[in-house]
Structures are given as structure tokens and as C-alpha cells.
Design a protein around this motif. Structure first.
Motif, mmCIF file in Angstrom:
data_model
loop_
_atom_site.group_PDB
_atom_site.id
_atom_site.type_symbol
_atom_site.label_atom_id
_atom_site.label_comp_id
_atom_site.label_asym_id
_atom_site.label_seq_id
_atom_site.Cartn_x
_atom_site.Cartn_y
_atom_site.Cartn_z
ATOM 1 N N MET A 162 1.049 -1.208 -0.135
ATOM 2 C CA MET A 162 -0.103 -0.064 0.040
ATOM 3 C C MET A 162 0.770 1.449 -0.064
ATOM 4 O O MET A 162 0.190 2.191 -0.463
ATOM 5 N N GLN A 163 2.126 1.173 0.372
ATOM 6 C CA GLN A 163 2.835 2.301 0.680
ATOM 7 C C GLN A 163 4.379 2.128 0.445
ATOM 8 O O GLN A 163 4.862 1.132 0.591
ATOM 9 N N SER A 164 4.996 3.176 -0.156
ATOM 10 C CA SER A 164 6.444 2.882 -0.475
ATOM 11 C C SER A 164 7.217 3.548 0.914
ATOM 12 O O SER A 164 6.962 4.617 1.614
ATOM 13 N N PHE A 165 8.365 2.624 1.368
ATOM 14 C CA PHE A 165 9.281 2.949 2.459
ATOM 15 C C PHE A 165 10.508 3.077 1.877
ATOM 16 O O PHE A 165 10.970 2.445 1.055
ATOM 17 N N ASP A 166 11.173 4.050 2.623
ATOM 18 C CA ASP A 166 12.726 4.439 2.283
ATOM 19 C C ASP A 166 13.756 3.324 3.002
ATOM 20 O O ASP A 166 14.754 3.182 2.446
ATOM 21 N N ALA A 167 13.382 2.588 3.991
ATOM 22 C CA ALA A 167 13.830 1.559 4.847
ATOM 23 C C ALA A 167 13.038 0.718 5.295
ATOM 24 O O ALA A 167 12.290 0.990 6.089
ATOM 25 N N ILE A 168 13.551 -0.632 5.535
ATOM 26 C CA ILE A 168 12.690 -1.478 6.308
ATOM 27 C C ILE A 168 13.828 -2.319 6.990
ATOM 28 O O ILE A 168 14.694 -2.881 6.631
ATOM 29 N N LYS A 212 13.572 -14.822 6.429
ATOM 30 C CA LYS A 212 13.904 -15.207 5.164
ATOM 31 C C LYS A 212 12.805 -15.428 4.206
ATOM 32 O O LYS A 212 12.673 -14.948 3.228
ATOM 33 N N THR A 213 11.827 -15.835 4.899
ATOM 34 C CA THR A 213 10.429 -15.834 4.113
ATOM 35 C C THR A 213 9.733 -14.383 3.796
ATOM 36 O O THR A 213 9.391 -14.271 2.822
ATOM 37 N N PHE A 214 10.135 -13.775 4.910
ATOM 38 C CA PHE A 214 9.512 -12.407 4.545
ATOM 39 C C PHE A 214 10.354 -11.486 3.406
ATOM 40 O O PHE A 214 9.835 -10.853 2.698
ATOM 41 N N LEU A 215 11.571 -11.707 3.382
ATOM 42 C CA LEU A 215 12.549 -11.267 2.204
ATOM 43 C C LEU A 215 12.039 -11.859 1.036
ATOM 44 O O LEU A 215 11.986 -11.013 0.076
ATOM 45 N N ASP A 216 11.668 -13.070 0.867
ATOM 46 C CA ASP A 216 11.288 -13.840 -0.289
ATOM 47 C C ASP A 216 9.966 -12.972 -0.855
ATOM 48 O O ASP A 216 9.877 -12.591 -1.947
ATOM 49 N N ARG A 217 9.036 -12.669 0.138
ATOM 50 C CA ARG A 217 7.829 -12.194 0.081
ATOM 51 C C ARG A 217 8.038 -10.644 -0.768
ATOM 52 O O ARG A 217 7.203 -10.357 -1.553
ATOM 53 N N VAL A 218 8.954 -9.985 -0.081
ATOM 54 C CA VAL A 218 9.068 -8.832 -0.298
ATOM 55 C C VAL A 218 9.857 -8.487 -1.799
ATOM 56 O O VAL A 218 9.283 -7.717 -2.653
ATOM 57 N N ARG A 219 10.833 -9.323 -2.284
ATOM 58 C CA ARG A 219 11.378 -9.568 -3.259
ATOM 59 C C ARG A 219 10.114 -9.747 -4.309
ATOM 60 O O ARG A 219 10.163 -9.634 -5.608
ATOM 61 N N GLU A 220 9.239 -10.488 -4.098
ATOM 62 C CA GLU A 220 8.213 -11.058 -5.144
ATOM 63 C C GLU A 220 7.363 -9.736 -5.641
ATOM 64 O O GLU A 220 6.768 -9.705 -6.819
ATOM 65 N N THR A 221 7.245 -8.815 -4.651
ATOM 66 C CA THR A 221 6.266 -7.805 -4.975
ATOM 67 C C THR A 221 7.086 -6.622 -5.235
ATOM 68 O O THR A 221 6.526 -5.649 -5.992
ATOM 69 N N SER A 222 8.027 -6.067 -4.733
ATOM 70 C CA SER A 222 9.150 -5.171 -5.195
ATOM 71 C C SER A 222 10.631 -5.006 -4.843
ATOM 72 O O SER A 222 10.925 -5.339 -3.673
ATOM 73 N N ASP A 223 11.204 -5.023 -6.219
ATOM 74 C CA ASP A 223 12.693 -5.086 -5.889
ATOM 75 C C ASP A 223 13.079 -3.939 -5.403
ATOM 76 O O ASP A 223 14.522 -3.977 -4.425
ATOM 77 N N ARG A 224 12.671 -2.689 -5.299
ATOM 78 C CA ARG A 224 12.934 -1.444 -4.545
ATOM 79 C C ARG A 224 13.130 -1.647 -3.194
ATOM 80 O O ARG A 224 14.131 -1.258 -2.482
ATOM 81 N N HIS A 225 12.015 -2.114 -2.586
ATOM 82 C CA HIS A 225 11.905 -2.380 -1.148
ATOM 83 C C HIS A 225 12.787 -3.282 -0.571
ATOM 84 O O HIS A 225 13.375 -3.489 0.243
ATOM 85 N N ALA A 226 13.163 -4.642 -1.684
ATOM 86 C CA ALA A 226 14.305 -5.543 -1.285
ATOM 87 C C ALA A 226 15.482 -4.956 -0.912
ATOM 88 O O ALA A 226 16.386 -5.521 -0.274
ATOM 89 N N ASP A 227 15.959 -3.739 -1.927
ATOM 90 C CA ASP A 227 17.058 -3.275 -1.755
ATOM 91 C C ASP A 227 17.282 -2.384 -0.638
ATOM 92 O O ASP A 227 18.465 -1.789 -0.263
ATOM 93 N N ARG A 228 16.242 -1.846 0.040
ATOM 94 C CA ARG A 228 16.213 -1.086 1.173
ATOM 95 C C ARG A 228 16.002 -1.919 2.555
ATOM 96 O O ARG A 228 15.639 -1.465 3.531
#
Length: 636
Positions: free
Chosen positions: A552-558, A570-586
């Protein structure tokens, strides 16, 4: 007249019987008179050289007979020897009544001629066929020669010695090579009494097998061996035939294998301890993070000097606890320490301030003998302080019964030859028995009473020093105290301090940070720290809810914990990568559970920044600043 006829008949029968006996002999007989004229011969003599040379008329001279025999070619003559020369030689030897004159025949037989003088002055020539006997003797000699060659070249060491005095009767080359040119077995027994004990084991039955011995080699070194021996008779006296197998290398190998087993056993203990520490550290990290975080935040808000000092002490104590936890984790992971250039004099003094209170209270006299020009070493000061604190604490336990007579001496020195700094922690307690000195650095091994010792301190201390490339050893004699010795190499080049530089990023403006942790007190702490730094913080304790907010929202850091119920990091990171590469890099992890191999491997493969709990506010703000500016992966 009848009596005379009977006598003549009896004489004839006797002559016939005598002739029959002579003809039945295995030896060939020839009879010559005093003038060496042929008288008679038996059938065996007739058979030896053939019919053509045995038709000897009575009265023929021996010289003629022998020459004729040689001329037939049935006799092997010596090189350059003629039939006449051979005949002359035989005649001369006959006159001398020679014995065992060898006569080799060309058909392969060998005869021995022996001459005997008769009572009537004649000569009895006895020919004996020695062919088979000589062949048997040659075969025996060949067998003896073969056996000797085998014995002389056999690499097995054995010898034959007299029971009575140990004198060596036979000593093959392999044994001489091992023991040298000795004359008696007493020379290679370490102690004459050892041979006496050996004989007591051997003589009752006449045999021993795999009897343990210690012998002295020719170079003076000691050989550990197993001897097998038998007692037998030789020339009417008892002798010992013995063989010794050198097991020195085998025993050394067994000792090395045992040492490897002990090391493996210790590693298993440390592995189990590491798993235990992982759980303990995880449970401690979150509350320590709260204490450290809020203590550091309060220092900037409290104006009252007394309260400020109290809060500072709380923070320092909590930070020390956090460092101890991290030190335990670092040792369990077997990772190198963070090295600074530091003085062991200062570290030793600090350790004494921390751990020496009990010594002073019990009246123990503590002496510091610190070298004023001690060169620096490359070390983690906190870890080394923990080492010396452990050694001082052990000394305090050893000096419990000494009271005011107790002495603890701390010395430092520079060993120029080895280019090492040497620290000695010496007490005058009861000392440590020799049979357990090799075990005192094992995990969970303790000499203290139940409930007063964990068996962890010395094991960790040994491991810390080893991780610094140094050594920790002990010297002790029962009743004379104990000395723990730490040796560390002098720093070759100055080591830059690795203190974290808490550089804050540019003013964050309205930068948003998503915080995820299963414990509310942790998310509250991180929210308070980051909000004070000017960030907009949204905290969640449910990973699924956090994922929904990311959609729902873009974050600058997670910032996320790793170990959470329902969904791990690990699972949380995989789910983040499935939805947004930008968030995964942050995204970065803030966790106290980096102990397990699985988590460690995951963090290495994922290349995601990770900050270990308990965290200092400055470190947290710095990490978020890097994530917001896209430099999060630069430092982990």
C-alpha cells in the motif's frame, strides 16, 4: 685222517664266508702286498670303474694299475696333470697310508680312497663312494648359505643371547644398525633391572609374546618396542632367541589420534555450547537492546549531573553485558576478533579493576609488575579483558583458603627473541594436579565444587587467545601454586581503531521507515530512536501485516527481525522480493539470532545488511541512513 679233512672243510667254509662278507661290502676293496703287487679285489671295487679296467692280473704293480685307470679317461685329472703324474701321486700316497684321497670320476661319482697297512705288511685300498654324501653336504651348505643370506638381509631385528649373562651370540646387520656394536643385551636395556623383570616373565615358560620393552638405540634415543622371545639350547647352554618390533612411531601416532579425538570431542562440546549460547543470546539481546537504547537516549535528555552519571553507568553496564554476549557468539562462531592496537598493561589493569574486588576483600596481596616499555599487540581489548578477568577470578578461587597469606602477581614482559608480549598470572594456591592440567581448558571441565564453577571460563579464554594468534598455557606443581601464561605476538604495523563512526545522514525530511519485530518493546525502542533522528516510523509485530503495508505504501528503509513466529526473516524477504525489488534493496535485518549455520549461510547468500542486537542508537541511525541513500549493502 678224518679230523684233518674236517679241519680243512671248516677252513674252506670260513674262507668262503669271509669272501662272501668282503664281496658284500658297499666299499670297494683292493689288496696289494708289501711290494705294491696286486693280490685281490672285491666285486664292489670291480663295479666302481667298470669291467674293462678291473681285469687286473695278480702280481701287477699298483703304478701300472693306476696309470691304466687314468688312461681310460674315467678319472678327472687336475689341470695339467698326466696319467703318469696321477699314478705317481696315488702310489706315493698309498705308501704313506693316506686317508680320504679324493678321486673324482668322469661319470659324476666321487670316491674317497683310504689306505690301511695289513699285519703282513700289505696295503688294503678302500674305495668309498661319497657321491650322495657330498651332494647332501653341498645341499646342506647351500641351504645354510641361503638361510644366512636371508637372515643377514632380513629387516626384522632379532638376536641370540645367553640367558646367564646376556652375551650376544648372534647379531644380524639389522640389529647392529639399530643397537650398535654392543656385546651384551645389558647395554641396550635402559636399566639392568629391566632385564631381570624381562627374564622373570620369560623363563618360567620359556616364551613371551609382545612383551613391552624400552631399549636404547645406537644414537642414544629411546625405542618403545614389543619383544617376542623363546628359550632354546645351543651347545649345551640356554640361549634366548628374541625379536623386537619398534612401536615408537605407532605409539606417537596413537597419541596424535587420541589428541585429535580429544580436540574433536572438545569441538563437539563447543558446538553444543554454541547452540546453547544462541538461545541465551537471543533471549538476552532484546532486553539488553532496550536497556542500552533508552540509557543512551536518556543521557542526552537528563540535565541533572548525578542522574546523568547514574544513567551513564547503567548504559556502560548494559553495553558491557552486550559485549560479553557478542564475545561469546564470536567465539562460538570461531570468527576472528576485531583488532585494535592496544597495550596489555592497560587491559590487565582494567581486568584487575573489574575482577579484583574479591581478592582485596579477602586480604590477598596483589602485585603488579608491568613492563614500562611493553610494545602494543593487535587485540580486541574487550575480549582480552575478559580473558584476564577469568584468570584473576580463577586465582581468587585458588586463594580462598590462603586468606592474608595469599599472593597474586601479575607480570608483563617483552620476549625479544620470540617478539612476543608475555603476561603471567601467578598465584601461591594449592596448584593443579598434573593429571588434570591437560583438561582444564576443556569446555565444561572444572575443578570447582558443584554449583561454584561452570567449566566455561578457561575454555573461552583459551579460545579467545588462540583466535588472536596467541597461546594460553599453565605451569603448576601441587602445593606450589599455578601460573597461567599468555603469549601474543607484537603488532607488526599499527592497527587502526575500529570504532564505529556514527555519521548521521543528511536531514531525512519525510523519509519513512518500516520496522518489523515480534516483540513490541523492541519496535517501540527502534521507533523512539528513529523518530528522534527525524524519520517517519511505522512499526509492526505481524509479518503479514507488514507485507500488506508494503503493497500500500512506499518506504525508504525496512528493518526486520529474523526469528519471528509464523514467518521468519528469510520468508519475509522472499515475499518482499516477489512484490517490489526497490523495497528488497532497502531492507536490513536487526536480530540477535545469527548463531546457527543456517542463518549465517542465509545472510551470506542474501547479501542483506544485518545489525546484531543489542544495538546502539548511533549504529541504528547510521544503518537507516545508508539504506535510505541506497548504500545499505556497503557495510553489514
Amino acid at each position: 685222517m678224518d679230523d684233518r679233512s674236517d679241519a680243512e672243510s671248516a677252513n674252506e667254509r670260513a674262507q668262503e664266508m669271509l669272501n662272501d662278507i668282503i664281496q658284500s661290502l658297499d666299499e670297494g676293496l683292493s689288496l696289494y702286498d708289501s711290494d705294491l703287487r696286486f693280490v685281490m679285489r672285491n666285486s664292489r671295487r670291480y663295479e666302481m670303474f667298470g669291467r674293462d679296467v678291473s681285469q687286473i692280473p695278480v702280481g701287477r704293480h699298483l703304478a701300472d694299475v693306476t696309470r691304466a685307470l687314468a688312461e681310460t679317461g674315467k678319472i678327472v685329472l687336475a689341470e695339467g696333470e698326466t696319467p703318469q703324474m696321477w699314478s705317481d701321486r696315488i702310489v706315493e700316497l698309498t705308501k704313506q697310508s693316506a686317508k680320504d684321497i679324493e678321486i673324482p670320476a668322469t661319470d659324476g661319482h666321487t670316491y674317497y680312497l683310504s689306505v690301511h697297512r695289513t699285519k703282513l705288511g700289505g696295503y688294503l685300498l678302500v674305495f668309498k663312494d661319497m657321491t650322495e654324501q657330498l651332494r647332501a653336504e653341498k645341499a646342506q651348505r647351500d641351504a645354510d648359505l641361503l638361510l644366512r643370506k636371508i637372515v643377514e638381509t632380513c629387516p626384522t631385528t632379532f638376536l641370540v643371547s645367553r640367558v646367564e649373562d646376556g652375551k650376544i651370540i648372534y647379531f644380524p646387520p639389522a640389529s647392529r644398525e639399530r643397537y650398535g656394536g654392543i656385546e651384551t643385551t645389558l647395554e641396550f636395556f635402559l636399566d639392568p633391572a629391566d632385564r631381570t623383570t624381562y627374564l622373570e616373565a620369560l623363563l618360567p615358560t620359556g616364551a613371551v609374546d609382545d612383551y613391552r620393552v624400552q631399549f636404547r638405540r645406537r644414537d642414544g634415543s629411546i625405542m618403545q618396542g614389543l619383544t617376542s622371545a623363546r628359550v632354546t639350547d645351543y651347545n649345551g647352554e640356554d640361549v634366548i632367541v628374541s625379536s623386537t618390533r619398534d612401536i615408537t612411531d605407532e605409539l606417537a601416532m596413537q597419541a596424535e589420534l587420541q589428541q585429535q579425538r580429544e580436540i574433536a570431542h572438545q569441538n563437539e562440546k563447543l558446538s553444543a555450547l554454541g547452540e546453547l549460547l544462541a538461545g541465551v543470546a537471543h533471549e538476552l539481546n532484546n532486553p539488553l537492546s532496550i536497556v542500552v537504547g533508552y540509557a543512551l537516549m536518556l543521557q542526552d535528555k537528563i540535565e541533572d549531573p548525578k542522574q546523568k552519571r547514574q544513567i551513564e553507568r547503567i548504559g556502560l553496564a548494559a553495553e558491557r553485558c552486550a559485549k560479553i554476549v557478542k564475545t561469546f557468539l564470536a567465539m562460538a562462531r570461531q570468527k576472528p576478533a576485531n583488532l585494535d592496537s592496544c597495550s596489555l598493561n592497560d587491559i590487565l589493569q582494567t581486568a584487575l579493576d573489574v575482577a579484583g574486588g574479591g581478592l582485596k576483600a579477602s586480604g590477598v596481596v596483589v602485585s603488579l609488575e608491568l613492563a614500562p616499555d611493553l610494545p602494543p599487540v593487535a587485540a580486541d581489548a574487550d575480549q582480552m579483558a575478559q580473558v584476564f578477568a577469568n584468570l584473576i577470578a580463577n586465582a581468587e578461587h585458588a586463594l580462598t583458603e590462603c586468606g592474608e597469606d595469599g599472593r597474586l602477581t601479575l607480570t608483563t614482559a617483552h620476549d625479544g627473541a620470540a617478539d612476543e608480549v608475555v603476561v603471567q598470572v601467578r598465584d601461591n594456591g594449592a596448584g593443579i594436579p598434573a593429571d588434570i592440567q591437560a583438561r582444564i581448558f576443556e569446555p565444561f571441565f572444572t575443578t570447582k565444587e558443584v554449583g561454584t564453577g561452570t567449566g566455561v571460563g578457561l575454555a573461552f579464554s583459551h579460545r579467545i587467545v588462540a583466535a588472536h594468534g596467541g597461546s594460553l598455557s599453565i605451569e603448576s606443581q601441587p602445593g606450589e601454586g599455578a601460573t597461567f601464561i599468555v603469549r601474543m605476538g607484537v603488532a607488526k604495523t599499527p592497527v587502526e581503531a575500529q570504532a564505529a563512526i556514527a555519521t548521521r545522514p543528511p536531514p531525512p525530511g519525510q523519509r519513512a521507515v518500516l520496522v518489523l519485530d515480534d516483540e513490541t518493546i523492541v519496535t517501540d525502542l527502534i521507533r523512539d530512536i528513529l523518530e528522534e533522528a527525524g524519520y517517519l516510523v511505522e512499526a509492526h509485530n505481524d509479518p503479514q501485516r507488514a507485507l500488506e503495508r508494503l503493497q500500500m505504501q512506499s518506504f525508504d528503509a525496512i528493518l526486520s527481525d529474523l526469528k519471528m513466529p509464523g514467518m521468519d526473516g528469510k520468508t519475509f524477504l522472499d515475499r518482499v522480493r516477489e512484490t517490489s525489488d526497490r523495497h528488497a534493496d532497502r531492507l536490513a535485518f536487526v536480530t540477535g539470532d545469527t548463531m546457527s549455520p543456517q542463518v549465517e549461510a542465509f545472510l551470506e547468500d542474501a547479501s542483506i545488511p544485518c545489525l546484531e542486537k543489542p544495538v546502539a542508537p548511533a549504529d541504528l541511525v547510521e544503518l537507516v541512513g545508508r539504506l535510505c541513500t541506497g548504500r545499505g549493502n556497503a557495510v553489514t
